[in-house]
Design an enzyme around this catalytic site. Structure first.
Site, PDB file in Angstrom:
ATOM      1  N   THR A   1      10.407   3.908  -6.036  1.00 26.25           N
ATOM      2  CA  THR A   1      11.356   5.024  -6.192  1.00 26.25           C
ATOM      3  C   THR A   1      12.790   4.586  -5.865  1.00 26.25           C
ATOM      4  OG1 THR A   1       9.563   6.506  -5.566  1.00 26.25           O
ATOM      5  CG2 THR A   1      11.751   7.458  -5.588  1.00 26.25           C
TER       6      THR A   1
ATOM      7  N   ASP B   1       8.829  11.529 -10.247  1.00 26.41           N
ATOM      8  CA  ASP B   1       7.599  11.408  -9.432  1.00 26.41           C
ATOM      9  C   ASP B   1       6.754  12.673  -9.607  1.00 26.41           C
ATOM     10  OD1 ASP B   1       8.270   9.257  -6.776  1.00 26.41           O
ATOM     11  OD2 ASP B   1       9.886   9.935  -8.057  1.00 26.41           O
TER      12      ASP B   1
HETATM   13  N1  LIG Z   1       8.896   2.530   4.824  1.00 23.79           N
HETATM   14  C1  LIG Z   1       8.446   3.060   3.693  1.00 23.79           C
HETATM   15  N2  LIG Z   1       8.574   4.375   3.444  1.00 23.79           N
HETATM   16  C2  LIG Z   1       8.113   4.914   2.292  1.00 23.79           C
HETATM   17  N3  LIG Z   1       7.490   4.216   1.315  1.00 23.79           N
HETATM   18  C3  LIG Z   1       7.322   2.924   1.518  1.00 23.79           C
HETATM   19  C4  LIG Z   1       7.804   2.273   2.697  1.00 23.79           C
HETATM   20  N4  LIG Z   1       7.505   0.966   2.589  1.00 23.79           N
HETATM   21  C5  LIG Z   1       6.880   0.833   1.413  1.00 23.79           C
HETATM   22  N5  LIG Z   1       6.767   1.998   0.752  1.00 23.79           N
HETATM   23  C6  LIG Z   1       6.104   2.253  -0.541  1.00 23.79           C
HETATM   24  O1  LIG Z   1       5.465   1.043  -0.906  1.00 23.79           O
HETATM   25  C7  LIG Z   1       6.052   0.500  -2.077  1.00 23.79           C
HETATM   26  C8  LIG Z   1       6.217  -0.989  -1.908  1.00 23.79           C
HETATM   27  O2  LIG Z   1       7.167  -1.219  -0.912  1.00 23.79           O
HETATM   28  P1  LIG Z   1       8.419  -2.161  -1.155  1.00 23.79           P
HETATM   29  O3  LIG Z   1       9.093  -1.753  -2.415  1.00 23.79           O
HETATM   30  O4  LIG Z   1       9.265  -1.979   0.072  1.00 23.79           O
HETATM   31  O5  LIG Z   1       7.819  -3.507  -1.230  1.00 23.79           O
HETATM   32  C9  LIG Z   1       7.379   1.209  -2.228  1.00 23.79           C
HETATM   33  O6  LIG Z   1       7.768   1.215  -3.571  1.00 23.79           O
HETATM   34  C10 LIG Z   1       7.093   2.566  -1.661  1.00 23.79           C
HETATM   35  O7  LIG Z   1       6.388   3.342  -2.635  1.00 23.79           O
HETATM   36  P2  LIG Z   1       7.132   4.536  -3.478  1.00 23.79           P
HETATM   37  O8  LIG Z   1       8.294   3.909  -4.145  1.00 23.79           O
HETATM   38  O9  LIG Z   1       6.045   4.956  -4.397  1.00 23.79           O
HETATM   39  O10 LIG Z   1       7.500   5.570  -2.449  1.00 23.79           O
END
Ligand SMILES: Nc1ncnc2c1ncn2[C@@H]1O[C@H](COP(=O)(O)O)[C@@H](O)[C@H]1OP(=O)(O)O
Ligand SMILES: [Mg+2]
Length: 346
Positions: free
Chosen positions: A123, A50
């Protein structure tokens, strides 16, 4: 000479090239095996990939477009300073450079643009994928024991998934003008294909308002209603919104970028996430590409998010996206008022 080409088209073409490089950084960090996981908040993690991918993207775009406001998920003092020269990308994708710029965007100036960068969306899926690359079961088990956030249930599901969920990982660069996403890039570092007998890894999808989309083959929506949603951030509100959709199938996958790719490629027709958690960098590029393809992305209340530089980062009222405006209305009409109110109060 590219100087006659409108700024938005040049910026999109540069973003395609830099997203490719960032995707290679994401793969290289994984190959080295030292992910450097840091916990930023609850269910929110950051890795070396990242941090490095963000530095590559932000430094490369800032060097060429100094007055554009670039906002990255991993912004902060730990992520500044000199960067390796091979991370400074000045190339621009030739196919995108030849696009016809929509009339309304021809005279946009750098100061009017905000770029939202998610250097690694998905991530959770990335770090879990690292586990699956350990071929020795004992090494894999040891890594699991030191992994901060995988339950035994997930570990077992990962073992059944061959290489885990690395295809869900994307690099997102969204370009907004007047608070609206007008162009975007979704790069998939682990997408595998064979071209002319040669194995290719990674692909880059782009979209520009009124000009169209590229980098993939669009497909019509599935015949039955297939919903895509989170696999790592569910809760009772998320599940309630899924129940009311009356779907034939629910796909649980990682990342906002990957879910929108599923819509674009006819694997699902609606993306529902009735929860806070996503941020502006998660939805800007996906919204831009989806709307350039004729779809629509809003919050669960049906309101568009705004992407001005002073907007708050969290998308508190969730995500509702569909391949067409009709399917978006269908989904919006099924969300009960109590659920909308519960989410608005959060
Ligand atoms: N509760 C959370 N805390 C942190 N990031 C979140 C959360 N919910 C969603 N995200 C971010 O939104 C994206 C889509 O959500 P999901 O995978 O749950 O559908 C995730 O990949 C994450 O991005 P990132 O991976 O860039 O931190
Ligand atoms: Mg993200």
């Amino acid at each position: 000479m590219t100087s006659n080409i409108p700024l938005i088209v040049r910026l999109l073409a540069s973003s395609v090239s830099v997203a490719n490089r960032a995707g290679k950084i994401v793969r290289d960090v994984m190959s080295k095996g030292e992910l450097g996981i840091v916990e930023k908040g609850k269910d929110d993690y950051q890795t070396e990939a990242d941090r490095s991918a963000q530095r590559c993207i932000v430094a490369s775009l800032a060097a060429q477009y100094p007055k554009v406001n670039i906002i990255g998920e991993e912004d902060g003092p730990d992520n500044e300073g000199d960067i390796a020269s091979d991370w400074l990308i000045s190339e621009a994708d030739k196919e995108v450079l030849s696009l016809e710029c929509p009339a309304g965007l021809r005279s946009v100036k750098e100061e009017e643009i905000v770029v939202w960068v998610d250097p690694l969306d998905g991530t959770s899926e990335y770090t879990q994928g690292a586990l699956m690359l350990k071929r020795d079961p004992w090494e894999r088990w040891k890594m699991y024991l030191t992994h901060p956030f995988i339950s035994i249930k997930w570990y077992l599901s990962l073992l059944q998934s061959n290489y885990g969920f690395l295809e869900h990982v994307t690099v997102l660069i969204g370009i907004s003008v007047n608070e609206k996403p007008v162009a975007g890039v979704i790069h998939q570092p682990y997408y595998k294909t064979i071209l002319g007998g040669e194995k290719i890894i990674g692909r880059t999808i782009w979209g520009l308002q009124e000009a169209g989309v590229g980098g993939f083959t669009p497909a019509p929506p599935p015949d039955s209603l297939i919903i895509t949603t989170t696999r790592s951030h569910s809760n009772p509100l998320v599940e309630k919104a899924l129940q009311v959709m009356n779907a034939a199938q629910v796909l649980r996958v990682g990342g906002a970028g990957y879910k929108v790719l599923q819509l674009l490629e006819g694997k699902a027709s609606i993306y529902v996430f009735a929860s806070s958690g996503c941020k502006k960098w998660d939805t800007c590029a996906p919204e831009a590409v989806l709307s350039a393809a004729g779809g629509k992305l809003t919050d669960i209340l049906g309101e568009f998010y705004k992407y001005g530089g002073t907007e708050s980062r969290p998308n508190k009222t969730g995500v509702l996206a569909a391949v067409s405006k009709d399917l978006h209305s269908y989904a919006l009409n099924r969300i009960p008022q109590e659920l909308k109110e519960a989410l608005s109060k959060k």
